[in-house]
Design a protein around this motif. Structure first.
Motif, PDB file in Angstrom:
ATOM      1  N   LEU A 149     -29.291   4.861   9.182  1.00 46.63           N
ATOM      2  CA  LEU A 149     -27.882   5.084   9.471  1.00 46.63           C
ATOM      3  C   LEU A 149     -27.079   4.008   8.766  1.00 46.63           C
ATOM      4  O   LEU A 149     -27.370   2.820   8.886  1.00 46.63           O
ATOM      5  CB  LEU A 149     -27.632   5.002  10.989  1.00 46.63           C
ATOM      6  N   LYS A 150     -26.110   4.414   8.003  1.00 46.98           N
ATOM      7  CA  LYS A 150     -25.282   3.456   7.285  1.00 46.98           C
ATOM      8  C   LYS A 150     -23.860   3.558   7.797  1.00 46.98           C
ATOM      9  O   LYS A 150     -23.282   4.634   7.829  1.00 46.98           O
ATOM     10  CB  LYS A 150     -25.336   3.728   5.787  1.00 46.98           C
ATOM     11  N   ALA A 151     -23.314   2.453   8.212  1.00 46.75           N
ATOM     12  CA  ALA A 151     -21.938   2.399   8.700  1.00 46.75           C
ATOM     13  C   ALA A 151     -21.111   1.650   7.668  1.00 46.75           C
ATOM     14  O   ALA A 151     -21.273   0.447   7.501  1.00 46.75           O
ATOM     15  CB  ALA A 151     -21.877   1.708  10.058  1.00 46.75           C
ATOM     16  N   ASP A 152     -20.276   2.361   6.961  1.00 47.60           N
ATOM     17  CA  ASP A 152     -19.464   1.762   5.912  1.00 47.60           C
ATOM     18  C   ASP A 152     -18.029   1.691   6.399  1.00 47.60           C
ATOM     19  O   ASP A 152     -17.485   2.672   6.904  1.00 47.60           O
ATOM     20  CB  ASP A 152     -19.564   2.614   4.649  1.00 47.60           C
ATOM     21  N   GLU A 153     -17.422   0.541   6.240  1.00 45.58           N
ATOM     22  CA  GLU A 153     -16.056   0.373   6.725  1.00 45.58           C
ATOM     23  C   GLU A 153     -15.031   1.009   5.799  1.00 45.58           C
ATOM     24  O   GLU A 153     -13.894   1.241   6.197  1.00 45.58           O
ATOM     25  CB  GLU A 153     -15.737  -1.099   6.951  1.00 45.58           C
ATOM     26  N   GLY A 154     -15.414   1.331   4.567  1.00 43.54           N
ATOM     27  CA  GLY A 154     -14.482   1.886   3.591  1.00 43.54           C
ATOM     28  C   GLY A 154     -13.714   3.119   4.058  1.00 43.54           C
ATOM     29  O   GLY A 154     -12.478   3.146   3.971  1.00 43.54           O
ATOM     30  N   PRO A 155     -14.386   4.158   4.540  1.00 40.81           N
ATOM     31  CA  PRO A 155     -13.659   5.354   4.976  1.00 40.81           C
ATOM     32  C   PRO A 155     -12.690   5.073   6.127  1.00 40.81           C
ATOM     33  O   PRO A 155     -11.628   5.686   6.206  1.00 40.81           O
ATOM     34  CB  PRO A 155     -14.762   6.312   5.424  1.00 40.81           C
ATOM     35  N   TRP A 156     -13.056   4.157   6.998  1.00 41.91           N
ATOM     36  CA  TRP A 156     -12.176   3.818   8.124  1.00 41.91           C
ATOM     37  C   TRP A 156     -10.900   3.142   7.633  1.00 41.91           C
ATOM     38  O   TRP A 156      -9.800   3.429   8.107  1.00 41.91           O
ATOM     39  CB  TRP A 156     -12.912   2.916   9.117  1.00 41.91           C
ATOM     40  N   HIS A 157     -11.052   2.232   6.671  1.00 41.00           N
ATOM     41  CA  HIS A 157      -9.877   1.552   6.111  1.00 41.00           C
ATOM     42  C   HIS A 157      -9.002   2.536   5.333  1.00 41.00           C
ATOM     43  O   HIS A 157      -7.773   2.470   5.403  1.00 41.00           O
ATOM     44  CB  HIS A 157     -10.297   0.380   5.220  1.00 41.00           C
ATOM     45  N   LYS A 158      -9.654   3.454   4.610  1.00 38.98           N
ATOM     46  CA  LYS A 158      -8.890   4.461   3.864  1.00 38.98           C
ATOM     47  C   LYS A 158      -8.085   5.337   4.825  1.00 38.98           C
ATOM     48  O   LYS A 158      -6.904   5.613   4.580  1.00 38.98           O
ATOM     49  CB  LYS A 158      -9.838   5.309   3.018  1.00 38.98           C
ATOM     50  N   ALA A 159      -8.704   5.755   5.909  1.00 37.85           N
ATOM     51  CA  ALA A 159      -7.990   6.563   6.907  1.00 37.85           C
ATOM     52  C   ALA A 159      -6.861   5.753   7.541  1.00 37.85           C
ATOM     53  O   ALA A 159      -5.767   6.278   7.785  1.00 37.85           O
ATOM     54  CB  ALA A 159      -8.966   7.053   7.981  1.00 37.85           C
ATOM     55  N   GLY A 160      -7.111   4.475   7.801  1.00 41.20           N
ATOM     56  CA  GLY A 160      -6.072   3.606   8.352  1.00 41.20           C
ATOM     57  C   GLY A 160      -4.907   3.450   7.397  1.00 41.20           C
ATOM     58  O   GLY A 160      -3.737   3.476   7.799  1.00 41.20           O
ATOM     59  N   ASN A 161      -5.215   3.297   6.096  1.00 43.98           N
ATOM     60  CA  ASN A 161      -4.154   3.197   5.094  1.00 43.98           C
ATOM     61  C   ASN A 161      -3.334   4.479   5.024  1.00 43.98           C
ATOM     62  O   ASN A 161      -2.105   4.436   4.880  1.00 43.98           O
ATOM     63  CB  ASN A 161      -4.741   2.867   3.723  1.00 43.98           C
ATOM     64  N   THR A 162      -4.012   5.627   5.128  1.00 46.78           N
ATOM     65  CA  THR A 162      -3.303   6.907   5.116  1.00 46.78           C
ATOM     66  C   THR A 162      -2.371   7.007   6.319  1.00 46.78           C
ATOM     67  O   THR A 162      -1.219   7.443   6.193  1.00 46.78           O
ATOM     68  CB  THR A 162      -4.303   8.079   5.106  1.00 46.78           C
ATOM     69  N   ALA A 163      -2.849   6.592   7.488  1.00 48.77           N
ATOM     70  CA  ALA A 163      -2.002   6.601   8.679  1.00 48.77           C
ATOM     71  C   ALA A 163      -0.802   5.677   8.492  1.00 48.77           C
ATOM     72  O   ALA A 163       0.317   6.003   8.905  1.00 48.77           O
ATOM     73  CB  ALA A 163      -2.811   6.194   9.920  1.00 48.77           C
ATOM     74  N   GLY A 164      -1.020   4.532   7.848  1.00 47.71           N
ATOM     75  CA  GLY A 164       0.081   3.605   7.574  1.00 47.71           C
ATOM     76  C   GLY A 164       1.110   4.213   6.630  1.00 47.71           C
ATOM     77  O   GLY A 164       2.325   4.048   6.816  1.00 47.71           O
ATOM     78  N   GLU A 165       0.620   4.932   5.611  1.00 43.55           N
ATOM     79  CA  GLU A 165       1.535   5.608   4.690  1.00 43.55           C
ATOM     80  C   GLU A 165       2.339   6.689   5.413  1.00 43.55           C
ATOM     81  O   GLU A 165       3.540   6.853   5.153  1.00 43.55           O
ATOM     82  CB  GLU A 165       0.747   6.209   3.522  1.00 43.55           C
ATOM     83  N   LEU A 166       1.675   7.418   6.292  1.00 40.64           N
ATOM     84  CA  LEU A 166       2.383   8.444   7.078  1.00 40.64           C
ATOM     85  C   LEU A 166       3.427   7.813   7.992  1.00 40.64           C
ATOM     86  O   LEU A 166       4.521   8.360   8.174  1.00 40.64           O
ATOM     87  CB  LEU A 166       1.391   9.267   7.900  1.00 40.64           C
ATOM     88  N   ARG A 167       3.095   6.659   8.556  1.00 45.06           N
ATOM     89  CA  ARG A 167       4.056   5.957   9.411  1.00 45.06           C
ATOM     90  C   ARG A 167       5.292   5.572   8.599  1.00 45.06           C
ATOM     91  O   ARG A 167       6.423   5.781   9.030  1.00 45.06           O
ATOM     92  CB  ARG A 167       3.428   4.702  10.015  1.00 45.06           C
ATOM     93  N   THR A 168       5.072   5.041   7.414  1.00 45.87           N
ATOM     94  CA  THR A 168       6.183   4.634   6.558  1.00 45.87           C
ATOM     95  C   THR A 168       7.039   5.837   6.157  1.00 45.87           C
ATOM     96  O   THR A 168       8.275   5.787   6.255  1.00 45.87           O
ATOM     97  CB  THR A 168       5.652   3.921   5.296  1.00 45.87           C
TER      98      THR A 168
END
Length: 147
Positions: A43-62
């Motif tokens: 099982l590999k847990a990569d933080e990249g997709p989570w940060h990308k989703a967080g950035n997308t949410a931030g862009e939507l907020r803006t």
């Protein structure tokens, strides 16, 4: 006893006689091949997709915040210009409901941005911690004679 040997003793093919070995499933569904699993066993847990989703949410907020400002700007003077018309009250009501909705979306995107980035950071930290623990449990390789 090494971690893998202990796992095999408890859950592997050599589990108690007469019992089926434990198989992995997710959400109550067996693996596509019937439970044995044919994919990567790690099982590999990569933080990249989570940060990308967080950035997308931030862009939507803006962009939602910008839309709120645009909505206010577009409605400046509308009530004065439409005084006496029945539509004036309807426009004011619609403006209020849209502002409420957009504010809720903006705030939720802000909450999600922080939560998603935090989840990614936590996965990354736990992944590194788990690798250290596994390395600490790994048997020391035997040295060849004469070294």
């Amino acid at each position: 006893m090494a971690l893998n040997a202990k796992w095999d003793e408890l859950f592997g093919e050599t589990a108690q006689p007469g019992h089926q070995p434990v198989s992995m499933n997710l959400a109550g569904l067996p693996a596509p091949d019937g439970g044995g699993g044919s994919g990567d066993p790690n099982l590999k847990a990569d933080e990249g997709p989570w940060h990308k989703a967080g950035n997308t949410a931030g862009e939507l907020r803006t962009s939602t915040g910008t839309s709120l400002t645009d909505l206010d700007t577009a409605n400046d003077g509308v009530t004065g210009a439409t005084a006496g018309f029945d539509s004036s009250a309807a426009l004011t009501e619609i403006l209020g409901t849209w502002k409420t909705r957009l504010t809720a979306v903006r705030d939720e995107c802000g909450r999600l941005e922080a939560a998603l980035k935090s989840a990614g950071r936590d996965f990354g930290e736990r992944e590194a911690d788990t690798k250290r623990k596994i390395a600490a449990e790994a048997p020391v390789p035997a040295q060849k004679k004469g070294n």
